[in-house]
Design an enzyme around this catalytic site. Structure first.
Site, PDB file in Angstrom:
ATOM      1  N   SER A  28      35.863  41.862  79.043  1.00 32.75           N
ATOM      2  CA  SER A  28      37.026  42.461  79.714  1.00 32.75           C
ATOM      3  C   SER A  28      37.220  41.910  81.123  1.00 32.75           C
ATOM      4  O   SER A  28      38.117  42.351  81.840  1.00 32.75           O
ATOM      5  CB  SER A  28      36.873  43.981  79.780  1.00 32.75           C
ATOM      6  N   ASN A 115      28.935  53.578  81.700  1.00 32.55           N
ATOM      7  CA  ASN A 115      29.931  54.558  81.273  1.00 32.55           C
ATOM      8  C   ASN A 115      30.493  55.352  82.448  1.00 32.55           C
ATOM      9  O   ASN A 115      31.715  55.506  82.590  1.00 32.55           O
ATOM     10  CB  ASN A 115      29.336  55.507  80.233  1.00 32.55           C
ATOM     11  N   THR A 160      81.239  63.421  83.070  1.00 37.22           N
ATOM     12  CA  THR A 160      80.448  63.873  81.929  1.00 37.22           C
ATOM     13  C   THR A 160      80.912  63.038  80.743  1.00 37.22           C
ATOM     14  O   THR A 160      82.110  62.739  80.623  1.00 37.22           O
ATOM     15  CB  THR A 160      80.638  65.371  81.628  1.00 37.22           C
ATOM     16  N   HIS A 161      79.979  62.644  79.876  1.00 32.55           N
ATOM     17  CA  HIS A 161      80.292  61.755  78.753  1.00 32.55           C
ATOM     18  C   HIS A 161      80.907  60.433  79.225  1.00 32.55           C
ATOM     19  O   HIS A 161      81.621  59.781  78.464  1.00 32.55           O
ATOM     20  CB  HIS A 161      81.242  62.430  77.755  1.00 32.55           C
ATOM     21  N   SER A 282      76.239  33.058  87.481  1.00 30.10           N
ATOM     22  CA  SER A 282      76.246  32.535  86.125  1.00 30.10           C
ATOM     23  C   SER A 282      76.097  31.021  86.160  1.00 30.10           C
ATOM     24  O   SER A 282      76.601  30.361  87.077  1.00 30.10           O
ATOM     25  CB  SER A 282      77.556  32.916  85.426  1.00 30.10           C
ATOM     26  N   LYS A 288      81.180  34.878  88.425  1.00 28.21           N
ATOM     27  CA  LYS A 288      80.281  35.973  88.057  1.00 28.21           C
ATOM     28  C   LYS A 288      79.278  36.268  89.164  1.00 28.21           C
ATOM     29  O   LYS A 288      78.756  35.377  89.819  1.00 28.21           O
ATOM     30  CB  LYS A 288      79.515  35.630  86.778  1.00 28.21           C
ATOM     31  N   GLU A 295      69.474  45.342  85.910  1.00 29.04           N
ATOM     32  CA  GLU A 295      69.262  45.218  84.471  1.00 29.04           C
ATOM     33  C   GLU A 295      67.776  45.096  84.137  1.00 29.04           C
ATOM     34  O   GLU A 295      67.298  45.661  83.139  1.00 29.04           O
ATOM     35  CB  GLU A 295      70.033  44.013  83.937  1.00 29.04           C
ATOM     36  N   TYR A 322      31.634  58.208  74.928  1.00 31.57           N
ATOM     37  CA  TYR A 322      32.252  56.900  75.141  1.00 31.57           C
ATOM     38  C   TYR A 322      32.252  56.100  73.849  1.00 31.57           C
ATOM     39  O   TYR A 322      31.278  56.087  73.097  1.00 31.57           O
ATOM     40  CB  TYR A 322      31.500  56.125  76.234  1.00 31.57           C
ATOM     41  N   GLN A 327      37.618  50.461  76.249  1.00 39.17           N
ATOM     42  CA  GLN A 327      37.810  49.247  77.040  1.00 39.17           C
ATOM     43  C   GLN A 327      39.279  48.831  77.038  1.00 39.17           C
ATOM     44  O   GLN A 327      39.732  48.125  77.945  1.00 39.17           O
ATOM     45  CB  GLN A 327      36.945  48.117  76.482  1.00 39.17           C
ATOM     46  N   LYS A 330      42.704  49.712  80.135  1.00 40.41           N
ATOM     47  CA  LYS A 330      43.092  49.206  81.451  1.00 40.41           C
ATOM     48  C   LYS A 330      44.299  48.280  81.456  1.00 40.41           C
ATOM     49  O   LYS A 330      45.146  48.379  82.356  1.00 40.41           O
ATOM     50  CB  LYS A 330      41.901  48.490  82.102  1.00 40.41           C
TER      51      LYS A 330
END
Length: 463
Positions: A28, A115, A160-161, A282, A288, A295, A322, A327, A330
């Site tokens: 790891s 551990n 709304t909507h 763009s 653009k 995004e 454990y 492992q 993480k």
């Protein structure tokens, strides 16, 4: 040929080193080296405790401390050579410590196990990340409050909507996000308080026969107390799950705001202008200006929520205490933390830099019969009309305005009296968008005076 170093670290249990596949699946160090600072801090606290309780000599503990400081300096300086054969950050540090200080390094692991060591390291790392998240949330909230302060009385459409509903103020909309991120801040602080118990000294799962002072190590590492049950201490990953849960909700809030910025910055809306620092052009269309940062923030929820699901599934079938499955706890947390911090920083930058197009907002606020509810309320308040009747009369007037191709304030008094004869000239006082928002003085409402009061409250809270 297998590296025999790993056999030495295992105390001679195996006659031959692991093959390449076992080494690859077992190691790891490729990602848990991010916990180097936490691992060394835990080892230094443990060494000091071992000396204070007489388990090791003061000279050995001092050698451990100095050697660990050297290891940390090498890691931070980039000269440390990490080895996959040594599996993880704990064994990499211990092996290098032995090279530096010799025999005393072998006494460092007295009274502990990997551990409780990894549980402590991971808790320290997550705790640091919760603190960093708190700082990033506070910075974003300050940026939102600044926007709200500047536009406390700027009118805009409320939706709304995604349909125009009633006029609100820019400041009110910005403060809505302050409340959302304040809940995220509360969850972060709550998770930090709950997870602040130290696993160190729980050893493998049953505690240790050495006379360790767990209160001393807990205090040295900034924990409130030692974890009360050794089995739970080494098998608990709730702290990581709580971080991922809080991160998922926060990322969802960021995504909702990012979605609005994408919509608002479009040519069809033009509600806001985003700075060039958080937009791109763009490759083919020179006109653009793409809201790429927004995004990408919107997309981060997938990675962060995915990490939450992944760790939940890792933990769901594990018996105490454990298992090596843990492992896999993480990488998801590291990735989620990185992406959450990036998203918070990018959103703060966009909010600080963006400019609201006040004139466009005001024009849009007056469209879509946005003051229809104000008209209905006036019919109830002034004429004493039951609300359902007022709703019907208002709907009839909206239909009339649609047929005429105008908005409600553009109807004549005669038009209105044809629908209901008791309507008076006074009705036009409530049909303007500024009058509409000013009238919404109920607690939590959009009235500019309310917004300014909330801005002042949050400015005091945020400092």
């Amino acid at each position: 040929m297998a590296d025999k170093t790993s056999n030495q670290m295992w105390g001679g249990r195996f006659a031959a080193g692991p093959d390449a596949i076992m080494e690859a699946i077992n190691a790891s160090i490729g990602y848990d080296k991010r916990m180097a600072a936490q691992d060394i801090a835990g080892s230094k606290a443990h060494a000091a405790m071992l000396a204070a309780t007489g388990i090791v000599t003061d000279s050995d503990a001092e050698a451990m401390k100095e050697g660990l400081d050297t290891v940390l300096a090498e890691i931070e300086g980039g000269s440390f050579q990490f080895s996959a054969a040594l599996e993880d950050i704990h064994m990499n540090v211990e092996a290098r410590l032995k090279e530096i200080i010799g025999e005393p390094a072998g006494r460092l692991h007295t009274g502990r196990s990997r551990n409780d060591q990894v549980a402590t390291d991971f808790k320290l790392w997550v705790r640091d990340q919760l603190d960093a998240t708190e700082g990033a949330l506070l910075a974003l909230m300050r940026a939102l409050v600044a926007q709200a302060d500047a536009g406390a009385d700027w009118v805009m459409p409320g939706f709304t909507h995604l349909q125009v509903a009633q006029p609100v103020t820019w400041g009110h909309h910005m403060m809505a996000y302050v409340e959302m991120f304040a809940r995220d801040l509360s969850r972060v602080r709550d998770a930090r308080a709950r997870m602040n118990e130290c696993p160190l000294g729980a050893a493998a799962l049953a505690g240790t026969s050495f006379p360790v002072d767990r209160d001393m190590t807990a205090q040295a590492l900034g924990f409130d107390r030692p974890a009360a049950n050794s089995l739970d201490a080494v098998s608990d990953r709730d702290f990581a799950l709580e971080f991922l849960s809080a991160a998922s909700i926060c990322a969802m809030h960021l995504s909702r705001m990012a979605e609005e910025l994408v919509i608002w910055s479009s040519a069809q809306f033009r509600f806001v202008s985003l700075s060039d620092r958080f937009s791109t052009g763009s490759s083919i269309m020179p006109q653009k200006k793409n809201p790429d940062a927004a995004e990408l923030i919107r997309a981060k929820i997938g990675r962060i929520f995915g990490a939450n699901v992944a760790l939940t599934l890792v933990m769901k079938g594990l018996p105490l205490a454990y298992s090596k499955d843990m492992q896999e706890d993480k990488e998801q947390v590291f990735d989620a933390a990185d992406n959450l911090m990036l998203a918070l920083a990018a959103m703060e930058g966009m909010v600080r830099d963006m400019s609201a197009n006040r004139d466009v907002l005001e024009i849009a606020a007056a469209t879509g019969f946005s003051t229809a509810t104000d008209l209905a309320d006036w019919l109830v308040r002034v004429l004493g009309m039951p609300f359902r009747d007022a709703h019907h009369v208002t709907g009839t007037l909206v239909a009339l305005a649609e047929r005429k191709g105008c908005d409600l304030p553009d109807l004549t008094l005669g038009d209105m009296q044809d629908v209901h004869g008791a309507i008076t000239q006074e009705v036009f006082d409530v049909l303007g968008v500024h009058n509409s928002v000013a009238s919404r003085v109920s607690y939590g409402g959009t009235a500019p005076e309310n917004v300014r009061a909330q801005v002042a409250r949050w400015q005091e809270v945020l400092g």
